[in-house]
Design a protein around this motif. Structure first.
Motif, PDB file in Angstrom:
ATOM      1  N   VAL A 110      21.450  35.854  50.236  1.00 11.29           N
ATOM      2  CA  VAL A 110      20.703  35.465  51.440  1.00 11.29           C
ATOM      3  C   VAL A 110      20.224  34.024  51.313  1.00 11.29           C
ATOM      4  CG1 VAL A 110      18.614  35.898  52.794  1.00 11.29           C
ATOM      5  CG2 VAL A 110      19.985  37.818  51.993  1.00 11.29           C
ATOM      6  N   THR A 111      19.653  33.688  50.159  1.00  9.28           N
ATOM      7  CA  THR A 111      19.193  32.320  49.937  1.00  9.28           C
ATOM      8  C   THR A 111      20.348  31.336  50.018  1.00  9.28           C
ATOM      9  OG1 THR A 111      17.437  33.152  48.498  1.00  9.28           O
ATOM     10  CG2 THR A 111      17.945  30.801  48.355  1.00  9.28           C
ATOM     11  N   ALA A 112      21.467  31.670  49.402  1.00  8.95           N
ATOM     12  CA  ALA A 112      22.626  30.778  49.412  1.00  8.95           C
ATOM     13  C   ALA A 112      23.150  30.573  50.823  1.00  8.95           C
ATOM     14  CB  ALA A 112      23.721  31.343  48.512  1.00  8.95           C
ATOM     15  N   ALA A 117      23.301  26.025  54.833  1.00  9.77           N
ATOM     16  CA  ALA A 117      23.129  25.410  56.147  1.00  9.77           C
ATOM     17  C   ALA A 117      22.020  24.370  56.165  1.00  9.77           C
ATOM     18  CB  ALA A 117      22.830  26.492  57.189  1.00  9.77           C
ATOM     19  N   LEU A 118      21.058  24.491  55.246  1.00 10.89           N
ATOM     20  CA  LEU A 118      19.882  23.624  55.275  1.00 10.89           C
ATOM     21  C   LEU A 118      19.974  22.419  54.347  1.00 10.89           C
ATOM     22  CD1 LEU A 118      17.077  26.359  55.268  1.00 10.89           C
ATOM     23  CD2 LEU A 118      17.804  24.947  57.209  1.00 10.89           C
ATOM     24  N   ALA A 144      27.902  28.499  43.752  1.00 13.53           N
ATOM     25  CA  ALA A 144      29.128  28.903  44.447  1.00 13.53           C
ATOM     26  C   ALA A 144      29.271  28.266  45.823  1.00 13.53           C
ATOM     27  CB  ALA A 144      29.168  30.431  44.583  1.00 13.53           C
ATOM     28  N   VAL A 145      28.157  27.811  46.429  1.00 16.90           N
ATOM     29  CA  VAL A 145      28.236  27.312  47.806  1.00 16.90           C
ATOM     30  C   VAL A 145      27.834  25.853  47.966  1.00 16.90           C
ATOM     31  CG1 VAL A 145      27.834  29.634  48.741  1.00 16.90           C
ATOM     32  CG2 VAL A 145      25.889  28.080  48.424  1.00 16.90           C
ATOM     33  N   LEU A 146      27.277  25.239  46.916  1.00 18.74           N
ATOM     34  CA  LEU A 146      26.787  23.858  47.021  1.00 18.74           C
ATOM     35  C   LEU A 146      27.290  23.020  45.845  1.00 18.74           C
ATOM     36  CD1 LEU A 146      23.088  24.556  48.083  1.00 18.74           C
ATOM     37  CD2 LEU A 146      24.883  23.589  49.533  1.00 18.74           C
ATOM     38  N   PRO A 147      27.384  21.709  46.012  1.00 17.26           N
ATOM     39  CA  PRO A 147      27.900  20.839  44.942  1.00 17.26           C
ATOM     40  C   PRO A 147      26.836  20.479  43.905  1.00 17.26           C
ATOM     41  CG  PRO A 147      27.413  19.517  46.877  1.00 17.26           C
ATOM     42  CD  PRO A 147      27.134  20.961  47.269  1.00 17.26           C
TER      43      PRO A 147
END
Length: 314
Positions: A110-112, A117-118, A144-147
């Motif tokens: 949920v946080t990811a 998006a933020l 997994a979702v951000l650099p």
């Protein structure tokens, strides 16, 4: 009519990215986060029992979770419980999942989903408060979702903090133990603690940073202060839930009309500004457990990632 296949105990094998995608799919399919069933909490001598039911077109389910604050001192998990997944049209049992493992997966997911998006496009430095299972899960999910490139761990116990640093090193992050002042140089701050009072001075958070707090679902507990809440754009899973359970916002006197819900954020209806902090407060909702459990069942049932049935709200 074909009877649903009862799988009994179902191992949770989804990775963090698959869990994020399951949550995103539920929201894009039209789930109304503001009208989901409420969590029931019953005080018991060891802590509290939580009952979290949810239903959609294809599935229904309920998590029974125990929160036992004294457990870690004797080497037991603080969160216990089980999840029962049901066939939506018939309410026949389909599978039983480990409730603690499900919580440990879906909360970071949920946080990811929200922070993807933020966060700014160059968000690289993550500061995590806490070194328990949720801290580990959040590092993995956000990686997994951000650099991400750098991690700072802020925790009370040196042993677990060092263990989290070693884990992050294995993920390719430049990780180290630090202090609360590190938020001044953070792109992302995630609070995964049982704290009941603010962990850092909200005035020190950079304008371009994103902060997430996931540690409590109680109206009288908070991990961030009123300074941060007052200057940040506010994002929540659902306004209806935040006004009951989000102590970080309630204790700061945040007006409900300042809050943007997760559905609005994920579907692109929300405006995300990068000239001020963004604060995401999560308390956990039953639809999230259902989305991830159903995705796991679909994976086991079909041998393919994702569920074969819709998770859109009826």
């Amino acid at each position: 009519m074909t009877e649903p296949a009862v799988k009994g105990a179902l191992e949770l094998t989804l990775d963090h990215l698959a869990a994020v995608e399951a949550l995103e799919r539920a929201l894009l399919d039209g789930l109304d986060v503001e009208n989901c069933p409420q969590r029931s909490a019953v005080p018991v001598p060891a802590g509290e029992l939580l009952l979290m039911p949810a239903a959609t077109g294809g599935y229904a389910g309920v998590k029974i979770a125990g929160v036992a604050p004294a457990n870690p001192a004797v080497g037991l998990p603080r969160i216990t419980g089980s999840y029962l997944l049901l066939d939506g049209p018939t309410l026949q049992p389909l599978a039983l999942l480990d409730g603690a493992a499900l919580t440990a997966l879906r909360t970071p997911a949920v946080t990811a989903l929200a922070l993807r998006a933020l966060a700014g496009p160059k968000a690289a430095h993550l500061v995590v408060f806490g070194a328990g299972p949720q801290a580990f899960g959040h590092v993995a999910a956000l990686r997994a979702v951000l650099p991400l490139e750098r991690l700072t761990v802020v925790a009370r116990r040196p042993g677990p903090a060092a263990e989290l640093v070693r884990y992050a090193d294995g993920l390719g992050l430049d990780a180290a133990v630090g202090g609360a002042a590190e938020v001044a140089g953070a792109d992302l701050v995630v609070c995964c603690t049982t704290a009941r009072t603010p962990l850092f001075d909200g005035r020190s958070v950079p304008d371009g940073a994103v902060v997430a707090a996931v540690g409590s679902h109680e109206p009288d507990a908070r991990e961030v202060d009123a300074h941060l809440v007052g200057r940040a754009d506010l994002f929540v899973e659902a306004r209806a839930v935040a006004r009951r359970e989000a102590g970080d916002l309630l204790m700061a006197g945040a007006a409900e009309n300042r809050m943007v819900n997760l559905s609005e954020l994920v579907t692109g209806r929300a405006v995300v500004r990068h000239d001020r902090p963004r604060f995401f407060k999560s308390v956990g909702m039953a639809w999230q457990d259902l989305a991830v459990a159903a995705a796991q069942y679909g994976l086991a049932d079909s041998g393919e990632s994702g569920s074969r049935r819709s998770l859109s709200a009826t």
